[in-house]
Write a protein that holds these residues in place. Sequence first.
Motif, short mmCIF file in Angstrom:
data_model
loop_
_atom_site.label_atom_id
_atom_site.label_comp_id
_atom_site.label_asym_id
_atom_site.label_seq_id
_atom_site.Cartn_x
_atom_site.Cartn_y
_atom_site.Cartn_z
N GLY A 98 0.81 -1.26 -0.13
CA GLY A 98 0.03 -0.07 -0.02
C GLY A 98 0.67 1.19 -0.04
O GLY A 98 0.22 2.40 -0.36
N GLY A 99 2.16 1.15 0.27
CA GLY A 99 2.94 2.23 0.28
C GLY A 99 3.24 3.02 1.43
O GLY A 99 4.11 4.12 1.42
N ARG A 100 2.59 2.46 2.33
CA ARG A 100 2.91 3.10 3.75
C ARG A 100 4.28 3.17 4.55
O ARG A 100 4.88 3.85 5.33
N LEU A 101 4.75 1.72 4.20
CA LEU A 101 5.78 1.53 4.91
C LEU A 101 6.79 0.69 4.05
O LEU A 101 6.55 -0.25 3.29
N PRO A 102 8.24 1.10 4.06
CA PRO A 102 9.12 0.49 3.15
C PRO A 102 9.48 -1.21 3.66
O PRO A 102 9.33 -1.45 4.98
N ARG A 103 9.61 -2.11 2.76
CA ARG A 103 9.59 -3.55 3.10
C ARG A 103 10.62 -3.62 4.08
O ARG A 103 10.54 -4.50 5.00
N GLU A 104 11.71 -2.91 3.89
CA GLU A 104 12.83 -3.21 5.04
C GLU A 104 12.60 -2.76 6.36
O GLU A 104 12.91 -3.48 7.07
N ASN A 105 11.63 -2.06 6.52
CA ASN A 105 11.24 -1.39 7.78
C ASN A 105 10.49 -2.52 8.58
O ASN A 105 10.40 -2.76 9.64
N TRP A 106 9.64 -3.12 7.53
CA TRP A 106 8.87 -4.36 8.23
C TRP A 106 9.74 -5.53 8.31
O TRP A 106 9.40 -6.10 9.62
N ASP A 107 10.47 -5.85 7.68
CA ASP A 107 11.36 -6.90 7.98
C ASP A 107 12.37 -6.82 9.32
O ASP A 107 12.38 -7.59 10.02
N GLU A 108 12.52 -5.42 9.34
CA GLU A 108 13.55 -5.17 10.59
C GLU A 108 12.46 -5.36 11.77
O GLU A 108 13.06 -5.95 12.95
N ALA A 109 11.41 -4.80 11.92
CA ALA A 109 10.39 -4.99 12.95
C ALA A 109 10.19 -6.48 13.23
O ALA A 109 10.17 -6.88 14.39
#
Length: 258
Positions: A56-67
């Motif tokens: 959806g464009g709200r969060l970069p994938r790398e930020n999700w993976d880091e979390a």
Amino acid sequence: MSAVATPVSPMLVRLAAEKATGALLRDHGTLYLVDGRVVHAESPAAPGVDVLLTTGGRLPRENWDEAVDRAGAHRAVGRFLVDSGRLQDGELEICHLGAVFDAAFFALSPTSGPTRFRYGVGHWFGTVRPVSAEAVERETVRRRELLDAVWPYPTVDTAPVVPRPAAPGQTVGSRQRALLAAADGERAPAELARLLGRPAFHTLLDVRRLAAAGLVETPLTPGPDPVPPAPALLPVLPVPDPDIALLRRLRDALEAHL
């Protein structure tokens, strides 16, 4: 549960009354409970929070993976996204609630398979905002009724979305235009939802609205196999009446595309 005459899931009602904690497993998805309230849900038919946020464009994938890497083992991915400044509390709550109701709609769909509950099981995303079982059931029923009110042909929910030419002067909104542009005649609504980063239910609703408007095909429900006639004891004489079965099939086909 006064709001729902017949519970969608009697086991969910009982677990809510018990204030149980664990995972309710059904054929089409899983609901996670803490003290009898739904804190997370997932289904193969619905995009997860990760897809809604990243595609959806709200969060970069790398930020999700880091979390997930840093907080998944502690069941605190949602909390990490907020504490690290990746998301605001409100937007995470809205996105997560949408994902919960979306997945629960499919997880609680009618099924002939077994329903199981594993006590004590939690989800790595963690708790954001618990929702009562009554609210989940009520919303599930509301969504079922809404789909049928828009276009009572559930075959469009799982069939490939095949666009049809618009009538002269016929227009649709930007969201539906994007859906039609992504529909290649092979992707079903669930695939389109993931591709576009949208909740699956809202995609189904758009597809049914487009079908009602004649802008996508409505597959006909296959009828039962014809029963072979019993051996005739007397000669069968030709009857000049029209083929009633053929006329009925033609009528059904026309009505399905009105």
